[in-house]
Design a protein around this motif. Structure first.
Motif, PDB file in Angstrom:
ATOM      1  N   THR A  24     -12.267 -19.042  51.572  1.00 15.98           N
ATOM      2  CA  THR A  24     -13.089 -20.104  52.138  1.00 15.98           C
ATOM      3  C   THR A  24     -12.547 -21.464  51.726  1.00 15.98           C
ATOM      4  O   THR A  24     -12.432 -22.379  52.548  1.00 15.98           O
ATOM      5  CB  THR A  24     -14.554 -19.959  51.687  1.00 15.98           C
ATOM      6  N   SER A  25     -12.163 -21.606  50.442  1.00 17.34           N
ATOM      7  CA  SER A  25     -11.622 -22.872  49.966  1.00 17.34           C
ATOM      8  C   SER A  25     -10.317 -23.194  50.668  1.00 17.34           C
ATOM      9  O   SER A  25     -10.112 -24.310  51.154  1.00 17.34           O
ATOM     10  CB  SER A  25     -11.377 -22.810  48.452  1.00 17.34           C
ATOM     11  N   VAL A  26      -9.427 -22.202  50.725  1.00 16.06           N
ATOM     12  CA  VAL A  26      -8.129 -22.413  51.368  1.00 16.06           C
ATOM     13  C   VAL A  26      -8.323 -22.725  52.847  1.00 16.06           C
ATOM     14  O   VAL A  26      -7.702 -23.642  53.393  1.00 16.06           O
ATOM     15  CB  VAL A  26      -7.225 -21.178  51.192  1.00 16.06           C
ATOM     16  N   GLY A  27      -9.197 -21.969  53.493  1.00 20.68           N
ATOM     17  CA  GLY A  27      -9.450 -22.173  54.919  1.00 20.68           C
ATOM     18  C   GLY A  27     -10.037 -23.539  55.199  1.00 20.68           C
ATOM     19  O   GLY A  27      -9.670 -24.201  56.172  1.00 20.68           O
ATOM     20  N   THR A  28     -10.938 -23.987  54.340  1.00 18.86           N
ATOM     21  CA  THR A  28     -11.548 -25.300  54.522  1.00 18.86           C
ATOM     22  C   THR A  28     -10.510 -26.399  54.399  1.00 18.86           C
ATOM     23  O   THR A  28     -10.445 -27.318  55.221  1.00 18.86           O
ATOM     24  CB  THR A  28     -12.661 -25.524  53.477  1.00 18.86           C
ATOM     25  N   ALA A  29      -9.645 -26.281  53.382  1.00 17.19           N
ATOM     26  CA  ALA A  29      -8.607 -27.290  53.177  1.00 17.19           C
ATOM     27  C   ALA A  29      -7.622 -27.295  54.339  1.00 17.19           C
ATOM     28  O   ALA A  29      -7.276 -28.355  54.878  1.00 17.19           O
ATOM     29  CB  ALA A  29      -7.879 -27.026  51.867  1.00 17.19           C
ATOM     30  N   ALA A  30      -7.185 -26.086  54.741  1.00 17.53           N
ATOM     31  CA  ALA A  30      -6.229 -25.986  55.838  1.00 17.53           C
ATOM     32  C   ALA A  30      -6.857 -26.477  57.136  1.00 17.53           C
ATOM     33  O   ALA A  30      -6.213 -27.175  57.928  1.00 17.53           O
ATOM     34  CB  ALA A  30      -5.751 -24.547  55.989  1.00 17.53           C
ATOM     35  N   GLY A  65     -12.793 -35.007  63.664  1.00 18.86           N
ATOM     36  CA  GLY A  65     -11.754 -33.979  63.679  1.00 18.86           C
ATOM     37  C   GLY A  65     -11.646 -33.279  62.332  1.00 18.86           C
ATOM     38  O   GLY A  65     -11.538 -32.051  62.266  1.00 18.86           O
ATOM     39  N   GLY A  66     -11.715 -34.057  61.261  1.00 24.29           N
ATOM     40  CA  GLY A  66     -11.627 -33.481  59.920  1.00 24.29           C
ATOM     41  C   GLY A  66     -12.797 -32.570  59.625  1.00 24.29           C
ATOM     42  O   GLY A  66     -12.632 -31.471  59.094  1.00 24.29           O
ATOM     43  N   LEU A  71     -14.950 -27.164  59.002  1.00 25.70           N
ATOM     44  CA  LEU A  71     -15.967 -26.141  59.261  1.00 25.70           C
ATOM     45  C   LEU A  71     -15.337 -24.905  59.886  1.00 25.70           C
ATOM     46  O   LEU A  71     -15.619 -23.768  59.489  1.00 25.70           O
ATOM     47  CB  LEU A  71     -17.054 -26.694  60.198  1.00 25.70           C
ATOM     48  N   ALA A  72     -14.484 -25.115  60.881  1.00 18.28           N
ATOM     49  CA  ALA A  72     -13.833 -23.990  61.547  1.00 18.28           C
ATOM     50  C   ALA A  72     -12.936 -23.241  60.571  1.00 18.28           C
ATOM     51  O   ALA A  72     -12.967 -22.007  60.503  1.00 18.28           O
ATOM     52  CB  ALA A  72     -13.021 -24.484  62.745  1.00 18.28           C
ATOM     53  N   GLY A  73     -12.159 -23.988  59.810  1.00 19.05           N
ATOM     54  CA  GLY A  73     -11.265 -23.357  58.835  1.00 19.05           C
ATOM     55  C   GLY A  73     -12.045 -22.628  57.765  1.00 19.05           C
ATOM     56  O   GLY A  73     -11.679 -21.535  57.343  1.00 19.05           O
ATOM     57  N   GLY A  74     -13.147 -23.227  57.319  1.00 20.34           N
ATOM     58  CA  GLY A  74     -13.960 -22.623  56.274  1.00 20.34           C
ATOM     59  C   GLY A  74     -14.575 -21.308  56.722  1.00 20.34           C
ATOM     60  O   GLY A  74     -14.554 -20.319  55.985  1.00 20.34           O
ATOM     61  N   SER A  75     -15.096 -21.259  57.947  1.00 23.03           N
ATOM     62  CA  SER A  75     -15.717 -20.020  58.401  1.00 23.03           C
ATOM     63  C   SER A  75     -14.658 -18.975  58.695  1.00 23.03           C
ATOM     64  O   SER A  75     -14.866 -17.783  58.451  1.00 23.03           O
ATOM     65  CB  SER A  75     -16.612 -20.265  59.622  1.00 23.03           C
ATOM     66  N   ALA A  76     -13.502 -19.412  59.206  1.00 20.17           N
ATOM     67  CA  ALA A  76     -12.405 -18.463  59.405  1.00 20.17           C
ATOM     68  C   ALA A  76     -11.944 -17.912  58.065  1.00 20.17           C
ATOM     69  O   ALA A  76     -11.701 -16.705  57.921  1.00 20.17           O
ATOM     70  CB  ALA A  76     -11.236 -19.138  60.130  1.00 20.17           C
ATOM     71  N   GLY A  77     -11.857 -18.787  57.072  1.00 21.14           N
ATOM     72  CA  GLY A  77     -11.465 -18.362  55.735  1.00 21.14           C
ATOM     73  C   GLY A  77     -12.472 -17.400  55.129  1.00 21.14           C
ATOM     74  O   GLY A  77     -12.100 -16.415  54.491  1.00 21.14           O
ATOM     75  N   ALA A  78     -13.765 -17.667  55.332  1.00 21.21           N
ATOM     76  CA  ALA A  78     -14.813 -16.794  54.806  1.00 21.21           C
ATOM     77  C   ALA A  78     -14.722 -15.412  55.439  1.00 21.21           C
ATOM     78  O   ALA A  78     -14.874 -14.389  54.761  1.00 21.21           O
ATOM     79  CB  ALA A  78     -16.185 -17.412  55.054  1.00 21.21           C
ATOM     80  N   ALA A  79     -14.462 -15.378  56.748  1.00 27.44           N
ATOM     81  CA  ALA A  79     -14.335 -14.097  57.445  1.00 27.44           C
ATOM     82  C   ALA A  79     -13.131 -13.335  56.912  1.00 27.44           C
ATOM     83  O   ALA A  79     -13.208 -12.121  56.661  1.00 27.44           O
ATOM     84  CB  ALA A  79     -14.203 -14.327  58.946  1.00 27.44           C
ATOM     85  N   LEU A  80     -12.033 -14.048  56.733  1.00 28.73           N
ATOM     86  CA  LEU A  80     -10.836 -13.418  56.180  1.00 28.73           C
ATOM     87  C   LEU A  80     -11.108 -12.931  54.760  1.00 28.73           C
ATOM     88  O   LEU A  80     -10.711 -11.818  54.387  1.00 28.73           O
ATOM     89  CB  LEU A  80      -9.673 -14.416  56.192  1.00 28.73           C
ATOM     90  N   GLY A  81     -11.810 -13.751  53.986  1.00 25.74           N
ATOM     91  CA  GLY A  81     -12.137 -13.383  52.615  1.00 25.74           C
ATOM     92  C   GLY A  81     -13.007 -12.134  52.554  1.00 25.74           C
ATOM     93  O   GLY A  81     -12.809 -11.273  51.698  1.00 25.74           O
ATOM     94  N   ASP A  82     -13.972 -12.030  53.473  1.00 20.82           N
ATOM     95  CA  ASP A  82     -14.811 -10.834  53.534  1.00 20.82           C
ATOM     96  C   ASP A  82     -13.960  -9.605  53.815  1.00 20.82           C
ATOM     97  O   ASP A  82     -14.173  -8.538  53.242  1.00 20.82           O
ATOM     98  CB  ASP A  82     -15.856 -10.987  54.642  1.00 20.82           C
ATOM     99  N   PHE A  83     -13.000  -9.762  54.716  1.00 19.00           N
ATOM    100  CA  PHE A  83     -12.112  -8.655  55.056  1.00 19.00           C
ATOM    101  C   PHE A  83     -11.314  -8.232  53.829  1.00 19.00           C
ATOM    102  O   PHE A  83     -11.206  -7.046  53.522  1.00 19.00           O
ATOM    103  CB  PHE A  83     -11.168  -9.074  56.197  1.00 19.00           C
ATOM    104  N   VAL A  84     -10.780  -9.222  53.124  1.00 18.61           N
ATOM    105  CA  VAL A  84     -10.002  -8.928  51.915  1.00 18.61           C
ATOM    106  C   VAL A  84     -10.887  -8.250  50.873  1.00 18.61           C
ATOM    107  O   VAL A  84     -10.500  -7.254  50.256  1.00 18.61           O
ATOM    108  CB  VAL A  84      -9.394 -10.228  51.336  1.00 18.61           C
TER     109      VAL A  84
END
Ligand SMILES: [Zn+2]
Length: 106
Positions: A24-30, A65-66, A71-84
């Protein structure tokens, strides 16, 4: 579903969500970075539109935009994190003996 420690049979189990937190952190930053980058081109349009409306469109566009990107990156990261968490990491920790383990989820 009641979780039980495979080591000591305790039911005092905590979910660790390590992957979720990290991703989530990485996704939010990215997401924020790419959102700002995308907003930079949008900001040029916003600047001309904003100039007509008397608003600082470039600033507004960059901010939006930021935020949207983060938000988009954070939720994508959270979904990826759940998968991991679900598939790779030991996602649960026994509060009695400290044993960590993963559980198959459907
Ligand atoms: Zn245990």
């Amino acid at each position: 579903m009641i979780l039980q420690c495979p080591s000591c049979r305790s039911i005092r189990i905590a979910a660790r969500h390590t992957g979720r937190k990290v991703c989530t952190s990485v996704g939010t930053a990215a997401g924020a970075a790419s959102g700002v980058a995308a907003a930079a081109s949008g900001a040029r349009i916003g600047a001309s539109v904003g100039a007509i409306g008397g608003l600082p469109g470039s600033v507004l566009g960059g901010l939006l935009g930021g935020i949207v990107g983060a938000l988009a990156g954070g939720s994508a990261g959270a979904a990826l994190g759940d998968f991991v968490d679900d598939n790779i990491l030991d996602n649960f920790e026994c509060l009695d003996c400290g044993h960590t383990f993963s559980v198959e989820t459907d």
